[in-house]
Design an enzyme around this catalytic site. Structure first.
Site, PDB file in Angstrom:
ATOM      1  CG  ASP A 392      -2.029   1.023   1.119  1.00 22.90           C
ATOM      2  OD1 ASP A 392      -1.853   2.020   0.404  1.00 22.90           O
ATOM      3  OD2 ASP A 392      -3.081   0.823   1.759  1.00 22.90           O
ATOM      4  CG  HIS A 422      -5.130   3.057  -0.373  1.00 24.24           C
ATOM      5  ND1 HIS A 422      -4.862   3.004   0.977  1.00 24.24           N
ATOM      6  CD2 HIS A 422      -6.164   3.915  -0.505  1.00 24.24           C
ATOM      7  CE1 HIS A 422      -5.687   3.799   1.628  1.00 24.24           C
ATOM      8  NE2 HIS A 422      -6.497   4.363   0.746  1.00 24.24           N
TER       9      HIS A 422
END
Length: 528
Positions: A392, A422
């Site tokens: 992420d 994400h």
């Protein structure tokens, strides 16, 4: 003759290429060559844009990846590991679907247009909710245009709490967007999949976001759940027979976790899920994001605030539009500067104690003491599943995740994957199609929790009947009262977390106390 041959040369080359592509190994070689060239060009573009390069492993099989589940050993955790099949199928995809930056572009930044055909067959019907202080929040109900069976069944709400498509009162899934309040393609696909599985999704928009009018001269703080409390109470009163669930997207988890901690056993939710959550709000605002994503978020936030120059002070709007970071905007909107803090202290000394009640804004540290998502994590009485990915690029490293909270609290569970970006978690099946693993897992998690709680309710009901038969009818009143007090008793069963609240909100702290050995008993009373 040579001129005639040169004229036919392009056609002959095309025929030769078509003949060569009939062999599978040549076709596979050409596809891999084109893919590698595109991948190299994308890596060069990421380096030019100063985006962190995250290597994407090749997709060779499900045995190379797994989902790491961090949780306390409880009956619900064992039931989840046994019956939640999505945990055994981690998100696996080849490049470019597995690239976290491409997932952010397609799932979060890609523009969405009005119209059901362009939004996956989903359109929204808005309800504007007037709050106590005169503010307005919006509830966007997702409506399917193709599934008429689900739509007709929503018009009736007779008794019974059942999840799924074949229920007359489908469960309501409250979807909380990110802190910017943008309806992303990821969120629209979540609404579409929830509708397909028989849920009733509704998107919660904070004041001044998502096209919601701003009728108060201020926005809502990052972790202030007062507006969400009123929205949930509204849903509870108008749909008393429907089960309430909640899913947050990205930084919107700060609001959901704050709500669960502040309301505790009175949250009216059966379960909650956080996709790519922000556990530490102050750390997230102080964390240095890639400049491209930070610049896009900053421009979007300024355009959003510029719409409400009439509701806000023109001087304040001018100052906000000159900010160079999201932290500066948050601090300017909700926190007092050093000069104003000195002026306020001088006015308190001269005027007296009554004027201290009119204090306007706290400083940066005091602001996060009241708005950290996990400030009341020990009060959470609802099962919460959090989904995080190692690649992420928009969140701090996983080393800042409070794993001690998940090891000690029976209500928190954390699923960590190797890839997912994400709010992406793209999963590629064997036929070449792609699905969102996070959507499938969150909705399946809700069903598993509902089944588990239903079994626990039946066990508790049978125990009450046996107890009444042995003790007599004179104990029936006390049994009913004990059920009503059960929500309060839940908070007394967790003494370790209560004394360690401040340590939970700090990523560098580690628990040194031993885990309690008492078996945890799941009760359903907090969802009543």
């Amino acid at each position: 003759m040579w001129e005639f041959f040169l004229c036919l040369l392009p056609s002959l080359m095309l025929i030769l290429v078509k003949i060569l592509l009939r062999w599978n190994w040549i076709r596979h070689l050409a596809d891999s060559t084109v893919q590698q060239c595109g991948r190299c060009m994308w890596i060069m573009a990421c380096r030019l844009l100063k985006l962190p390069h995250i290597p994407v492993s090749e997709f060779r099989g499900e045995c190379q990846a797994e989902v790491r589940l961090i949780c306390k050993t409880t009956a619900l955790a064992n039931h989840l590991k046994k019956h939640c099949y999505a945990l055994a199928q981690p998100p696996l995809a080849r490049w470019p679907q597995a690239d976290p930056h491409l997932q952010i572009i397609t799932n979060l930044m890609w523009p969405t247009k009005e119209g059901a055909e362009l939004q996956g067959g989903v359109r929204f019907k808005r309800d504007n909710l007037l709050l106590v202080d005169g503010g307005i929040v919006a509830l966007d109900w997702a409506v399917s245009l193709t599934d008429q069976q689900v739509q007709t069944k929503r018009d009736h709400h007779p008794g019974g709490r059942v999840l799924g498509l074949h229920s007359s009162n489908p469960a309501i899934v409250i979807i909380i967007p990110n802190a910017l309040g943008r309806v992303t393609p990821h969120l629209i696909r979540l609404c579409h999949q929830a509708l397909q599985q028989g849920f009733y999704p509704v998107v919660f928009h904070r004041r001044g976001q998502g096209g919601c009018p701003l009728t108060t001269p201020h926005y809502q703080e990052f972790g202030n759940p007062s507006d969400l409390v009123q929205a949930v109470a509204y849903l509870r009163s108008h749909h008393p027979s429907s089960t309430l669930l909640a899913i947050s997207e990205g930084s919107g988890s700060g609001l959901l976790l704050s709500y669960l901690g502040e309301c505790g056993s009175s949250s009216h939710l059966m379960a909650a899920a956080c996709i790519s959550p922000v556990f530490h709000g102050q750390l997230w605002f102080e964390y240095e994001l890639p400049w491209l994503y930070h610049w896009i978020a900053l421009i979007y936030r300024k355009l959003q605030i510029n719409r409400y120059t009439t509701a806000l002070s023109s001087v304040m709007v001018a100052k906000i539009l000159h900010c160079n970071s999201l932290r500066d905007m948050e601090e300017l909107m909700f926190c007092a500067t050093k000069q104003s803090a000195h002026r306020m202290s001088d006015s308190v000394d001269h005027v007296g104690k009554d004027s201290s009640r009119l204090s306007t804004k706290p400083d940066w540290a005091s602001y996060w003491e009241k708005n950290e998502p996990l400030r009341d994590a020990d009060e959470v009485a609802v099962p919460v599943l959090c989904l995080c990915s190692r690649d992420d690029p928009l969140l701090p490293p996983l080393s800042t995740v409070p794993e001690a909270l998940f090891h000690n609290s029976p209500y928190f569970m954390l699923a960590i994957t190797e890839q997912g970006g994400h709010c992406g978690f793209i999963h590629e099946n064997r036929h070449g199609g792609t699905t969102s693993w996070s959507h499938f897992l969150a909705l399946e998690y809700f069903r598993v929790v509902a089944d588990f709680i239903g079994v626990e309710e039946k066990k508790g009901f049978k125990d009450d009947i046996a107890h009444r038969g042995s003790q007599g009818l004179r104990h029936s009143t006390s049994a009913v009262l004990s059920k009503r007090r059960r929500a309060t008793l839940l908070r007394k069963e967790r003494p370790i977390l209560g004394s360690r609240r401040r340590q939970i909100s700090t990523p560098s702290d580690i628990f040194t106390l031993e885990e309690e050995q008492v078996d945890f008993t799941w009760n359903r009373s907090y969802t009543r």
